[in-house]
Scaffold this motif. Structure first.
Motif, mmCIF file in Angstrom:
data_model
loop_
_atom_site.group_PDB
_atom_site.id
_atom_site.type_symbol
_atom_site.label_atom_id
_atom_site.label_comp_id
_atom_site.label_asym_id
_atom_site.label_seq_id
_atom_site.Cartn_x
_atom_site.Cartn_y
_atom_site.Cartn_z
ATOM 1 N N LYS A 56 -65.965 8.926 45.375
ATOM 2 C CA LYS A 56 -65.709 7.560 44.921
ATOM 3 C C LYS A 56 -64.284 7.389 44.403
ATOM 4 O O LYS A 56 -63.679 6.352 44.584
ATOM 5 C CB LYS A 56 -66.699 7.158 43.822
ATOM 6 N N SER A 57 -63.750 8.410 43.752
ATOM 7 C CA SER A 57 -62.416 8.290 43.172
ATOM 8 C C SER A 57 -61.345 8.119 44.238
ATOM 9 O O SER A 57 -60.261 7.625 43.960
ATOM 10 C CB SER A 57 -62.103 9.510 42.299
ATOM 11 N N LYS A 114 -61.918 6.486 47.271
ATOM 12 C CA LYS A 114 -62.172 5.283 48.053
ATOM 13 C C LYS A 114 -61.350 4.126 47.494
ATOM 14 O O LYS A 114 -61.135 4.022 46.291
ATOM 15 C CB LYS A 114 -63.654 4.896 47.991
ATOM 16 N N SER A 115 -60.911 3.253 48.369
ATOM 17 C CA SER A 115 -60.237 2.054 47.889
ATOM 18 C C SER A 115 -61.300 1.134 47.299
ATOM 19 O O SER A 115 -62.356 0.936 47.883
ATOM 20 C CB SER A 115 -59.488 1.372 49.024
ATOM 21 N N VAL A 116 -61.020 0.597 46.142
ATOM 22 C CA VAL A 116 -61.994 -0.230 45.446
ATOM 23 C C VAL A 116 -61.509 -1.676 45.465
ATOM 24 O O VAL A 116 -60.406 -1.964 44.998
ATOM 25 C CB VAL A 116 -62.186 0.252 43.990
ATOM 26 N N GLU A 117 -62.322 -2.543 46.025
ATOM 27 C CA GLU A 117 -61.984 -3.957 46.028
ATOM 28 C C GLU A 117 -62.416 -4.550 44.699
ATOM 29 O O GLU A 117 -63.468 -4.210 44.165
ATOM 30 C CB GLU A 117 -62.690 -4.667 47.177
ATOM 31 N N THR A 118 -61.578 -5.413 44.156
ATOM 32 C CA THR A 118 -61.875 -6.050 42.884
ATOM 33 C C THR A 118 -62.124 -7.528 43.119
ATOM 34 O O THR A 118 -61.415 -8.170 43.888
ATOM 35 C CB THR A 118 -60.697 -5.857 41.907
ATOM 36 N N SER A 168 -62.697 -9.352 35.880
ATOM 37 C CA SER A 168 -62.790 -8.643 37.157
ATOM 38 C C SER A 168 -64.091 -7.858 37.269
ATOM 39 O O SER A 168 -64.645 -7.400 36.269
ATOM 40 C CB SER A 168 -61.600 -7.701 37.327
ATOM 41 N N PHE A 169 -64.537 -7.692 38.531
ATOM 42 C CA PHE A 169 -65.792 -7.001 38.814
ATOM 43 C C PHE A 169 -65.615 -6.107 40.028
ATOM 44 O O PHE A 169 -64.811 -6.387 40.908
ATOM 45 C CB PHE A 169 -66.921 -8.009 39.064
ATOM 46 N N LYS A 170 -66.395 -5.027 40.088
ATOM 47 C CA LYS A 170 -66.307 -4.067 41.189
ATOM 48 C C LYS A 170 -67.113 -4.489 42.405
ATOM 49 O O LYS A 170 -66.971 -3.898 43.465
ATOM 50 C CB LYS A 170 -66.770 -2.687 40.723
ATOM 51 N N SER A 171 -67.967 -5.484 42.256
ATOM 52 C CA SER A 171 -68.745 -5.942 43.407
ATOM 53 C C SER A 171 -68.924 -7.447 43.337
ATOM 54 O O SER A 171 -68.887 -8.051 42.258
ATOM 55 C CB SER A 171 -70.111 -5.265 43.459
ATOM 56 N N LYS A 172 -69.134 -8.040 44.495
ATOM 57 C CA LYS A 172 -69.355 -9.485 44.572
ATOM 58 C C LYS A 172 -70.671 -9.853 43.885
ATOM 59 O O LYS A 172 -70.788 -10.918 43.283
ATOM 60 C CB LYS A 172 -69.358 -9.926 46.032
#
Length: 138
Positions: free
Chosen positions: A34-35, A37-41, A50-54
């Motif tokens: 996970k560290s 992977k690109s994380v979409e905000t 801000s949130f890590k998921s929709k």
């Protein structure tokens, strides 16, 4: 084929490999930690939180609604109410039933009412994040 690895299956994508090196190469390229992977905000358009998921963003958006459902604590004389059912459940477990998350670090005896508070404590005081200890009663 005695002593050899016959077939290894990757749990997430059902791909089979004959050699462990092929499996390791596949995991490194297709399933990075996970560290890495690109994380979409996702950002709230009303408060910029801000949130890590929709899904988390959509759940949060209800806090900006003019009217919304509330969940009142069913324990007699408890005045607390919550906008999310899971927060009410956490309140009952921690406040009324006495369940707490214990710090897993040696020599630290801090206890927390929520998993998130424990994770914050681990990050801020012990500079790491570990899975929280199982809940224990007081």
């Amino acid at each position: 084929m005695k002593g050899s690895i016959r077939a290894m299956l990757v749990r997430f994508c059902n791909v089979t490999f004959e050699k462990s090196t092929d499996l390791q190469q596949h995991k490194a390229s297709d399933h990075p930690p996970k560290s890495l992977k690109s994380v979409e905000t996702f950002f709230c358009d009303q408060c910029s939180k801000s949130f890590k998921s929709k899904a988390f963003l959509n759940k949060h958006k209800s806090v900006h609604m003019e009217s919304r459902d509330t969940f009142h604590c069913p324990v007699e004389f408890c005045p607390r109410f919550f906008y999310f059912k899971n927060n009410l459940a956490q309140h009952i477990k921690s406040y009324h039933e006495g369940q707490k998350y214990l710090c897993s670090q040696s020599g630290c005896s801090h206890k927390f009412f929520s998993k998130q508070r424990l994770l914050d404590h681990l990050q801020n005081n012990h500079h790491n994040v570990e899975a929280p200890a199982k809940k224990k009663k007081k």
